[in-house]
Design a protein around this motif. Structure first.
Motif: not given
Ligand SMILES: Nc1ncnc2c1ncn2[C@@H]1O[C@H](COP(=O)(O)OP(=O)(O)O)[C@@H](O)[C@H]1O
Ligand SMILES: [Mg+2]
Length: 365
Positions: A32-37, A157-158, A189-190, A203-206
């Protein structure tokens, strides 16, 4: 490996909600990717899972265990950071062995685990070297190895690839994904890089402003963004967004621009527009779904070329439609120049409509 569950997780710093009621489930073996600005709360979320700071509200489960009050060392997680934080005076072998020594494993067990990890990561030939004798990519692999030997329930992971140059980042992206798949590892994963998230994650968490905007497969997020924030964050070049006003004439509905042109909506799109909270509608279109005409054409709306950006196999053209910019992709062989008048045709089946007030994607009522 294990499942991770966040339930209404909150982290405040004074008045600031760094993480604002985030709920999500990372299934066992999922990436899972935590993604955002920058500043949207990714690192804080990860650190809460790791237990590096106290949680202000909500619950976090790793496996079946509620970990809210557990020390990081008791959570059975392994972290990989952007700076690899290898011990400079220890060899690769000693770096990998260190967490196991701390856990007082027997020497033969340490050697076996280090060799296993080194094989997975293809760094057996580097075991006797010092970190300074390694390339950035090799150092990053050792940092991964140090997480791997611990055999954790979850990898956190950051931005682990952010310090690598562009080419190596792309290569490590595939390797990391392969490694995760081979181990069926649970990974959170950030990254601020939406492309990294799209290419690696199940999956991505935006996130934006501490709030989880959308949690879905990359394909779903790309095809059905829930709001204009997600629409403009995921995908490169970004989805074009054109603010317009819905106008009804008899049974026909169209979107009108401040300049006065009208775009008739298909019945399906008209139904979506009708569900909006006001007559303010934002039209969204990805570059690949937009056609550019050099002459007036039925259904196409007038604009003016702003920039032309050849990238080799595709040329991106930015077109001004009034105050909004629409990106179109063209074959490099098409001759086109800035300031040229053009006509833009949107695909009714592929356009997105958003509520101009709430920014949410419109669904047919
Ligand atoms: N120790 C802290 N004290 C006060 N505010 C913080 C602290 N750590 C992070 N923040 C704030 O919390 C928000 C989220 O930060 P962070 O999780 O680091 O974002 P990201 O990793 O997505 O860039 C930001 O507004 C940041 O300024
Ligand atoms: Mg961060």
């Amino acid at each position: 490996m294990a499942q991770v569950v966040l339930r209404e997780v909150v982290k405040t710093y004074g008045n600031l909600y760094a993480v604002n009621h985030v709920s999500l489930t990372v299934e066992d073996g999922e990436f899972v990717a935590l993604v955002g600005p920058s500043g949207c709360g990714k690192t804080t979320t990860l650190n809460l899972v790791a237990g590096l700071m106290p949680i202000s509200g909500g619950d976090i489960y790793i496996g079946d265990t509620l970990v809210n009050d557990l020390d990081p060392k008791d959570r059975d997680i392994a972290m990989v950071f952007q700076n690899y934080a290898l011990y400079p005076n220890k060899t690769v072998f000693q770096n990998l062995a260190f967490p196991l020594k701390m856990r007082k494993l027997a020497k033969p067990d340490i050697e076996r685990k280090v060799m296993e990890a080194a094989k997975v990561l293809d760094i057996v030939h580097l075991l006797k070297r010092l970190p300074r004798e390694l390339s950035g990519g090799q150092q990053q692999r050792v940092a991964l190895g140090r997480a791997l030997v611990r055999d954790p329930k979850v990898f956190l992971m950051d931005e682990p690839l952010s310090n690598l140059d562009a080419k190596l980042r792309v290569q490590m992206r595939s390797e990391l994904k392969r490694f995760q798949r081979d181990l069926s590892a649970t990974v959170i994963y950030v990254t601020h890089d939406q492309l990294e998230a799209v290419t690696m994650a199940d999956k991505m968490a935006v996130m934006s402003g501490g709030v989880l905007q959308q949690y879905d497969s990359p394909a779903q997020v790309f095809d059905n963004p829930v709001n204009t924030f997600v629409a403009s964050f995921v995908g490169s070049p970004a989805m074009s967004l054109v603010p317009l006003t819905a106008v009804t004439r008899g049974t026909d509905m169209s979107l009108q621009s401040p300049e006065g042109w009208n775009l008739s909506l298909s019945p399906a799109n008209a139904r979506k527009a009708l569900s909006a909270s006001s007559d303010k509608i934002v039209l969204g279109a990805r570059h690949s779904t937009v056609r550019l005409h050099k002459q007036a054409s039925p259904g196409a709306v007038p604009g003016k070329v702003y920039t032309v950006e050849p990238t080799g196999d595709i040329t991106f053209v930015q077109v001004y439609l009034g105050a909004a910019v629409v990106v179109v992709s063209l074959e490099p062989s098409v001759a086109i120049s800035p300031d040229e008048p053009v006509w833009i045709e949107f695909d009714q089946n592929k356009m997105h409509l958003f509520d101009g007030e709430t920014t949410m994607a419109l669904k047919a009522a």
